[in-house]
Design an enzyme around this catalytic site. Structure first.
Site, mmCIF file in Angstrom:
data_model
loop_
_atom_site.group_PDB
_atom_site.id
_atom_site.type_symbol
_atom_site.label_atom_id
_atom_site.label_comp_id
_atom_site.label_asym_id
_atom_site.label_seq_id
_atom_site.Cartn_x
_atom_site.Cartn_y
_atom_site.Cartn_z
ATOM 1 N N TRP A 68 -37.533 5.125 48.447
ATOM 2 C CA TRP A 68 -36.996 3.916 48.815
ATOM 3 C C TRP A 68 -36.109 4.055 49.715
ATOM 4 O O TRP A 68 -34.935 4.805 49.830
ATOM 5 C CB TRP A 68 -36.580 3.183 47.618
ATOM 6 C CG TRP A 68 -36.192 1.796 47.850
ATOM 7 C CD1 TRP A 68 -36.829 0.717 48.604
ATOM 8 C CD2 TRP A 68 -34.723 1.063 47.443
ATOM 9 N NE1 TRP A 68 -36.120 -0.423 48.793
ATOM 10 C CE2 TRP A 68 -34.752 -0.148 48.082
ATOM 11 C CE3 TRP A 68 -33.705 1.656 46.923
ATOM 12 C CZ2 TRP A 68 -33.653 -1.121 47.749
ATOM 13 C CZ3 TRP A 68 -32.627 0.800 46.760
ATOM 14 C CH2 TRP A 68 -32.428 -0.604 47.411
ATOM 15 N N ASP A 149 -33.757 5.443 38.692
ATOM 16 C CA ASP A 149 -34.063 4.190 39.102
ATOM 17 C C ASP A 149 -35.205 3.099 38.624
ATOM 18 O O ASP A 149 -36.346 3.648 38.856
ATOM 19 C CB ASP A 149 -34.141 4.228 40.712
ATOM 20 C CG ASP A 149 -33.966 2.787 41.615
ATOM 21 O OD1 ASP A 149 -33.789 1.890 40.808
ATOM 22 O OD2 ASP A 149 -33.917 2.735 42.711
ATOM 23 N N LYS A 185 -37.479 -8.160 40.415
ATOM 24 C CA LYS A 185 -38.907 -8.296 40.508
ATOM 25 C C LYS A 185 -39.405 -8.802 39.353
ATOM 26 O O LYS A 185 -40.065 -9.850 39.122
ATOM 27 C CB LYS A 185 -39.730 -6.967 40.701
ATOM 28 C CG LYS A 185 -38.983 -5.998 41.748
ATOM 29 C CD LYS A 185 -39.098 -6.314 43.098
ATOM 30 C CE LYS A 185 -38.446 -5.369 44.136
ATOM 31 N NZ LYS A 185 -36.901 -4.816 43.938
#
Length: 340
Positions: A68, A149, A185
Site C-alpha cells: 500500500w 495491517d 471498509k
C-alpha cells in the site's frame, strides 16, 4: 468532559480486540493485548511506527514489494528504516513465495515484518494457510516481530473469523505481534477515522507498560480519538441482532465480488483463444485485482476502452458489475495481446 480518554472508547477497544483475536483467545483472557483506538489504519500504523523508532532503535521494517503506497511514507516520517521483500511475481501474477521467505530469512534478526492480514493491497494476492505457517516459522526462527495491517477484516472472504486467521495463527504460537486495524471498509466508516493498534505481549505486565507508552505517544500527537464511529463499532459488535446483520451484509458483499471475479474469469476464458491461464483472477481476493497488465497496456485500457485503472495494472472489482464483465474482458484481451 466530552473528550474520550487518550486510549479511546473502552467498549470499542474491547470489541475490536475480540473481533481480531477471537473473544475466547488466551491473549484476551490473559490480558496480554495492549489496544488503543487510533485514527483509523493510518494513524494506528503511525503510532506503532513511533513506538518502533523510540523503543527499538535501529530496527528495520520489511514491507512487501509492492505494498500500500502510504506504508513507505508512514515509516519515513517516523524515521524508521525499511526495505522491501519479494512478494508479487509478474510471471504467474501470483505470490513469489520462495523470494518472500528468502528475504525474511536474510533480514537482520529482530526486524519487523509488515504483513497484510488479508486481501493484500494492491495485488489481491494472499498466502495460503500452509504458506502462512511457513512464514510464521521463519519469523520465529529469526526472532522477527510480525506487524500486521488488517484493513479488510470480513471484507475479503465475507467471514470475520476467516479473514483474521493469519493473525490468530501467529497469536496462537505465543508470538509478540503488532496489529493495526481499520473500519473504513468493512463498516463504511471512512471519514470517521476509526481503527486501533494492538500489541500482543508476552505478559499482562508488559501489555500494561506498552499501553502506557502508546498513550504517551498519542497525547502530544492528537490528544484523543473521535467518539462517534467508535460508538458505532461498539454498538454493532455488542448487539447480537446488529452484529448478525453486519455479518450477513459482509458475506453478501464479498459474495458479490466473488461472483464478479467468476464472471470476469468466465468471459476471459471463453473469449480468449490463446490458451492463456486467467485463473489468477479467481485466486486473488478482496476489492482489488492485479491484472498483470503493464503501463502501456493499462494506458490502452484507458485511451481506447475508457477503462480507468492505476498504471500498475490494478483494477477495483468492487466497482465492477456483472453486466460490464464482458466488456472488461474484451478490453483486457485486446490490451494484453495487441499492446506490448
Amino acid at each position: 468532559s466530552q473528550y474520550l480518554p487518550i486510549e479511546g472508547l473502552a467498549a470499542f477497544n474491547k470489541a475490536t480486540a475480540e473481533l481480531l483475536f477471537g473473544a475466547d483467545s488466551p491473549v484476551i483472557s490473559e490480558q496480554r493485548v495492549a489496544t488503543i483506538q487510533g485514527l483509523s489504519g493510518t494513524g494506528s500504523l503511525r503510532l506503532a511506527a513511533v513506538l518502533i523508532e523510540r523503543y527499538f532503535p535501529g530496527a528495520k521494517v520489511l514491507i512487501s514489494s509492492p505494498t500500500w503506497g502510504n506504508h513507505k511514507n508512514i515509516f519515513n516520517d517516523a524515521r524508521v528504516p525499511w526495505s522491501e521483500y519479494r512478494y508479487y511475481d509478474p510471471k504467474t501474477v501470483g505470490l513469489d513465495f520462495e523470494g518472500m521467505i528468502e528475504d525474511i530469512k536474510a533480514a537482520p534478526e529482530g526486524s519487523f515484518v509488515l504483513l497484510h492480514g488479508c486481501a493484500h493491497n494492491p495485488t489481491g494476492i494472499d498466502p495460503t494457510p500452509e504458506q502462512w505457517e511457513k512464514i510464521a516459522d521463519v519469523i520465529q526462527e529469526k526472532n522477527h516481530i510480525p506487524f500486521f495491517d488488517v484493513a479488510y477484516q470480513g471484507f475479503a472472504s465475507g467471514s470475520l473469523d476467516q479473514d483474521a486467521a493469519s493473525v490468530r495463527l501467529f497469536a496462537a504460537r505465543g508470538m509478540e505481534i503488532f496489529v493495526a486495524q481499520s473500519y473504513s471498509k468493512n463498516l463504511g466508516l471512512y471519514s470517521e477515522r476509526i481503527g486501533a493498534i494492538n500489541v500482543v505481549c508476552s505478559s499482562s505486565d508488559t501489555a500494561a507498560r506498552v499501553k502506557s507508552q502508546l498513550k504517551r505517544i498519542a497525547r502530544p500527537m492528537y490528544s484523543n480519538p473521535p467518539i462517534h464511529g467508535a460508538r458505532i463499532v461498539a454498538n454493532v459488535v455488542g448487539d447480537p441482532a446488529l452484529f448478525g446483520e453486519w455479518k450477513a451484509e459482509m458475506e453478501m458483499m464479498a459474495g458479490r465480488i466473488k461472483g464478479v471475479r467468476q464472471k470476469l474469469y468466465d468471459s476471459l476464458t471463453s473469449k480468449d483463444k490463446s490458451g492463456k491461464d486467467w485463473s489468477f483472477i479467481l485466486k486473488q481476493i478482496g476489492m482489488f485485482s492485479f491484472t498483470g497488465l503493464n503501463k502501456n497496456q493499462s494506458d490502452n485500457m484507458t485511451n481506447k476502452w475508457h477503462v480507468y485503472m492505476t498504471k500498475d495494472g490494478r483494477i477495483s472489482l468492487a466497482g465492477l458489475n456483472l453486466a460490464k464483465c464482458e466488456y472488461l474482458a474484451d478490453a483486457i484481451i485486446d490490451s494484453y495481446h495487441n499492446v506490448s
